[in-house]
Every structure is written in structure tokens, then in C-alpha cells.
Design a protein around this motif. Structure first.
Motif, PDB file in Angstrom:
ATOM      1  N   VAL A   1       0.897  -1.158   0.000  1.00 55.62           N
ATOM      2  CA  VAL A   1       0.000   0.000   0.000  1.00 55.62           C
ATOM      3  C   VAL A   1       0.934   1.205   0.000  1.00 55.62           C
ATOM      4  CG1 VAL A   1      -1.710   1.325   1.280  1.00 55.62           C
ATOM      5  CG2 VAL A   1      -1.856  -1.167   1.244  1.00 55.62           C
ATOM      6  N   VAL A   2       0.806   2.032  -1.031  1.00 58.17           N
ATOM      7  CA  VAL A   2       1.644   3.223  -1.154  1.00 58.17           C
ATOM      8  C   VAL A   2       0.792   4.427  -0.783  1.00 58.17           C
ATOM      9  CG1 VAL A   2       3.078   4.623  -2.683  1.00 58.17           C
ATOM     10  CG2 VAL A   2       2.957   2.130  -3.012  1.00 58.17           C
ATOM     11  N   ILE A   3       1.197   5.107   0.277  1.00 58.98           N
ATOM     12  CA  ILE A   3       0.462   6.275   0.772  1.00 58.98           C
ATOM     13  C   ILE A   3       1.307   7.504   0.500  1.00 58.98           C
ATOM     14  CG2 ILE A   3      -0.559   7.385   2.790  1.00 58.98           C
ATOM     15  CD1 ILE A   3      -0.750   4.557   4.068  1.00 58.98           C
ATOM     16  N   ARG A   4       0.763   8.418  -0.291  1.00 63.41           N
ATOM     17  CA  ARG A   4       1.415   9.711  -0.542  1.00 63.41           C
ATOM     18  C   ARG A   4       0.819  10.707   0.444  1.00 63.41           C
ATOM     19  NH1 ARG A   4       5.773   9.898  -3.814  1.00 63.41           N
ATOM     20  NH2 ARG A   4       5.136  11.946  -4.459  1.00 63.41           N
ATOM     21  N   THR A   5       1.687  11.524   1.043  1.00 67.97           N
ATOM     22  CA  THR A   5       1.244  12.479   2.057  1.00 67.97           C
ATOM     23  C   THR A   5       1.670  13.894   1.689  1.00 67.97           C
ATOM     24  OG1 THR A   5       3.240  12.457   3.438  1.00 67.97           O
ATOM     25  CG2 THR A   5       1.616  10.705   3.835  1.00 67.97           C
ATOM     26  N   VAL A   6       1.136  14.827   2.444  1.00 70.51           N
ATOM     27  CA  VAL A   6       1.617  16.196   2.383  1.00 70.51           C
ATOM     28  C   VAL A   6       3.096  16.145   2.775  1.00 70.51           C
ATOM     29  CG1 VAL A   6       1.388  18.464   3.468  1.00 70.51           C
ATOM     30  CG2 VAL A   6      -0.654  17.087   3.020  1.00 70.51           C
ATOM     31  N   SER A   7       3.922  16.978   2.145  1.00 70.04           N
ATOM     32  CA  SER A   7       5.353  16.987   2.425  1.00 70.04           C
ATOM     33  C   SER A   7       5.617  17.145   3.927  1.00 70.04           C
ATOM     34  CB  SER A   7       6.017  18.137   1.662  1.00 70.04           C
ATOM     35  OG  SER A   7       7.408  18.107   1.872  1.00 70.04           O
ATOM     36  N   GLY A   8       6.462  16.250   4.452  1.00 69.34           N
ATOM     37  CA  GLY A   8       6.832  16.308   5.862  1.00 69.34           C
ATOM     38  C   GLY A   8       5.909  15.553   6.798  1.00 69.34           C
ATOM     39  N   MET A   9       4.829  14.976   6.275  1.00 74.58           N
ATOM     40  CA  MET A   9       3.831  14.318   7.132  1.00 74.58           C
ATOM     41  C   MET A   9       3.927  12.791   7.140  1.00 74.58           C
ATOM     42  SD  MET A   9       1.654  16.353   8.733  1.00 74.58           S
ATOM     43  CE  MET A   9       0.224  15.303   8.923  1.00 74.58           C
ATOM     44  N   ALA A  10       4.811  12.213   6.338  1.00 73.10           N
ATOM     45  CA  ALA A  10       4.828  10.754   6.202  1.00 73.10           C
ATOM     46  C   ALA A  10       5.066  10.035   7.528  1.00 73.10           C
ATOM     47  CB  ALA A  10       5.853  10.323   5.158  1.00 73.10           C
ATOM     48  N   MET A  11       5.991  10.518   8.344  1.00 78.59           N
ATOM     49  CA  MET A  11       6.272   9.821   9.603  1.00 78.59           C
ATOM     50  C   MET A  11       5.088   9.870  10.558  1.00 78.59           C
ATOM     51  SD  MET A  11      10.187  10.417  10.581  1.00 78.59           S
ATOM     52  CE  MET A  11      11.471  10.295   9.367  1.00 78.59           C
ATOM     53  N   ALA A  12       4.421  11.012  10.634  1.00 73.72           N
ATOM     54  CA  ALA A  12       3.258  11.128  11.518  1.00 73.72           C
ATOM     55  C   ALA A  12       2.123  10.229  11.017  1.00 73.72           C
ATOM     56  CB  ALA A  12       2.789  12.579  11.605  1.00 73.72           C
ATOM     57  N   VAL A  13       1.897  10.212   9.707  1.00 71.24           N
ATOM     58  CA  VAL A  13       0.846   9.362   9.148  1.00 71.24           C
ATOM     59  C   VAL A  13       1.208   7.891   9.352  1.00 71.24           C
ATOM     60  CG1 VAL A  13      -0.318   8.651   7.018  1.00 71.24           C
ATOM     61  CG2 VAL A  13       0.017  11.084   7.494  1.00 71.24           C
ATOM     62  N   ALA A  14       2.478   7.531   9.148  1.00 72.48           N
ATOM     63  CA  ALA A  14       2.902   6.141   9.368  1.00 72.48           C
ATOM     64  C   ALA A  14       2.693   5.730  10.823  1.00 72.48           C
ATOM     65  CB  ALA A  14       4.358   5.959   8.964  1.00 72.48           C
ATOM     66  N   ALA A  15       2.987   6.625  11.758  1.00 77.02           N
ATOM     67  CA  ALA A  15       2.760   6.323  13.177  1.00 77.02           C
ATOM     68  C   ALA A  15       1.276   6.104  13.438  1.00 77.02           C
ATOM     69  CB  ALA A  15       3.297   7.456  14.055  1.00 77.02           C
ATOM     70  N   ALA A  16       0.426   6.908  12.800  1.00 80.46           N
ATOM     71  CA  ALA A  16      -1.028   6.748  12.969  1.00 80.46           C
ATOM     72  C   ALA A  16      -1.492   5.429  12.361  1.00 80.46           C
ATOM     73  CB  ALA A  16      -1.768   7.926  12.345  1.00 80.46           C
ATOM     74  N   VAL A  17      -0.990   5.084  11.170  1.00 87.54           N
ATOM     75  CA  VAL A  17      -1.361   3.805  10.535  1.00 87.54           C
ATOM     76  C   VAL A  17      -0.907   2.652  11.420  1.00 87.54           C
ATOM     77  CG1 VAL A  17      -0.931   2.275   8.564  1.00 87.54           C
ATOM     78  CG2 VAL A  17      -1.443   4.701   8.171  1.00 87.54           C
ATOM     79  N   ASP A  18       0.326   2.713  11.919  1.00 86.70           N
ATOM     80  CA  ASP A  18       0.826   1.648  12.811  1.00 86.70           C
ATOM     81  C   ASP A  18      -0.042   1.512  14.059  1.00 86.70           C
ATOM     82  OD1 ASP A  18       2.902   1.103  11.060  1.00 86.70           O
ATOM     83  OD2 ASP A  18       4.423   2.151  12.232  1.00 86.70           O
ATOM     84  N   ALA A  19      -0.473   2.639  14.603  1.00 89.86           N
ATOM     85  CA  ALA A  19      -1.279   2.627  15.826  1.00 89.86           C
ATOM     86  C   ALA A  19      -2.654   2.015  15.598  1.00 89.86           C
ATOM     87  CB  ALA A  19      -1.428   4.043  16.376  1.00 89.86           C
ATOM     88  N   LEU A  20      -3.113   1.981  14.349  1.00 88.66           N
ATOM     89  CA  LEU A  20      -4.406   1.359  14.063  1.00 88.66           C
ATOM     90  C   LEU A  20      -4.365  -0.145  14.274  1.00 88.66           C
ATOM     91  CD1 LEU A  20      -5.484   3.322  10.853  1.00 88.66           C
ATOM     92  CD2 LEU A  20      -6.240   3.696  13.219  1.00 88.66           C
ATOM     93  N   GLY A  21      -3.162  -0.718  14.292  1.00 90.01           N
ATOM     94  CA  GLY A  21      -3.019  -2.150  14.565  1.00 90.01           C
ATOM     95  C   GLY A  21      -3.587  -3.045  13.480  1.00 90.01           C
ATOM     96  N   ILE A  22      -3.419  -2.674  12.229  1.00 94.19           N
ATOM     97  CA  ILE A  22      -3.924  -3.481  11.110  1.00 94.19           C
ATOM     98  C   ILE A  22      -3.024  -4.709  10.980  1.00 94.19           C
ATOM     99  CG2 ILE A  22      -4.440  -3.521   8.641  1.00 94.19           C
ATOM    100  CD1 ILE A  22      -4.798  -0.444   8.826  1.00 94.19           C
ATOM    101  N   GLU A  23      -3.554  -5.869  11.333  1.00 92.36           N
ATOM    102  CA  GLU A  23      -2.754  -7.096  11.410  1.00 92.36           C
ATOM    103  C   GLU A  23      -2.173  -7.537  10.078  1.00 92.36           C
ATOM    104  OE1 GLU A  23      -4.795 -10.242  13.422  1.00 92.36           O
ATOM    105  OE2 GLU A  23      -5.386  -8.939  15.075  1.00 92.36           O
ATOM    106  N   GLU A  24      -2.822  -7.176   8.976  1.00 89.07           N
ATOM    107  CA  GLU A  24      -2.361  -7.602   7.659  1.00 89.07           C
ATOM    108  C   GLU A  24      -1.097  -6.871   7.214  1.00 89.07           C
ATOM    109  OE1 GLU A  24      -6.710  -8.313   8.069  1.00 89.07           O
ATOM    110  OE2 GLU A  24      -5.460  -6.540   8.336  1.00 89.07           O
TER     111      GLU A  24
END
Length: 154
Positions: free
Chosen positions: A96-119
Motif C-alpha cells: 500500500v503506497v500512501i502519498r502524504t503532504v510533504s513532511g507528514m509521512a512519519m506522523a501518518v505512518a505512526a497513525a497507521v501503525d497505531a491502528l493495529g492493522i494485522e495484515e
């Protein structure tokens, strides 16, 4: 401003081993945010940051790991990070390739990780792109649906 600052905090604690509120305030000031100790304290509480052992054995701030799906109040916060940061979500084979606003990738990745998506086997974030390795290509649509549920939430 609060959302932007809290997103930056998530990015900073992911990037650096921040041990104290003073360290966090210094990093935020260097990033252009004017903060007080009370603001830092409130942000730490609202983001539910916790102290964990860092690489050097000293305590550092980290996002609280709930061992699964976080409580609804935190899901709302993560949804806001996703809504503010994501530009596109696409499939590339088992990624899954997620494009973000410049500078936001780490924060968005932390949020995605926190969702606990097992797959999701793991994620890597750059400045404006996140690659989420999904266990199989067949599972990617379900992962994208789960991310989109929070990203496109109104």
C-alpha cells in the motif's frame, strides 16, 4: 496550529530519542513552533505518549501501544492525522503506497501503525511517501479499505 504541532511531535518522537519535555520543546522550537512547558505537557497527555526504554537504556517518549486497536478517543486523533496528511492511497502488488503532504509521512505512518492493522507486516516512511508491506497482495484491498475508513471520515 495544535494539529500541526501534535503531528510534528509524533514525527519527532519517531525520529529522535526524546527523553524530556525540555528536549521536545527544543526540537519544536527548532521546527518553528513557539511552545510553553504547559503546552508540551498537555500535548503529551492528549497524544497519550508514554516513556519507554530507548536504545541507550534511558527513557524516551513513544506512542502508547495498546496491543491492538486503540480506544475510540485515540482513533479520532489518528483519523485527524490521516485526514490532514494523506493525499492518495494506492496498491502496488502487495504494497500500500500512501502519498502524504510533504513532511507528514512519519506522523501518518505512526497513525497507521497505531491502528493495529494485522495484515500489515511493516511500514517505511520517507518525507511524503509511506510503503506498507502487506502480507499478501490479496489482503491489500481490505487494508486500503481500513485506512480509507479513517482517512475519508467526515
Amino acid at each position: 496550529m495544535k494539529r500541526s504541532r501534535q503531528n510534528k511531535i509524533l514525527e519527532l518522537i519517531d525520529q529522535y530519542e526524546i527523553e524530556t519535555q525540555e528536549d521536545l520543546a527544543r526540537y519544536l522550537t527548532e521546527a518553528g513552533f513557539q511552545v510553553t512547558q504547559a503546552t508540551i505537557s498537555r500535548d503529551i497527555r492528549e497524544l497519550s505518549l508514554t516513556k519507554v526504554s530507548g536504545r541507550n537504556g534511558k527513557p524516551k517518549y513513544a506512542v502508547n501501544d495498546y496491543g491492538g486497536t486503540p480506544p475510540p478517543a485515540f482513533l479520532d486523533r489518528y483519523a485527524r492525522v490521516l485526514q490532514d496528511g494523506i493525499v492518495t492511497v494506492i496498491q502496488a502488488d502487495n504494497l500500500v503506497v500512501i502519498r502524504t503532504v510533504s513532511g507528514m509521512a512519519m506522523a501518518v505512518a505512526a497513525a497507521v501503525d497505531a491502528l493495529g492493522i494485522e495484515e500489515i507486516a511493516g511500514s517505511i516512511a520517507g518525507d511524503d511517501t509511506i510503503l506498507c508491506a502487506v502480507k499478501t497482495a490479496e489482503l491489500v484491498p481490505a487494508v486500503m479499505d481500513e485506512i480509507n475508513e479513517f482517512w475519508k471520515k467526515e
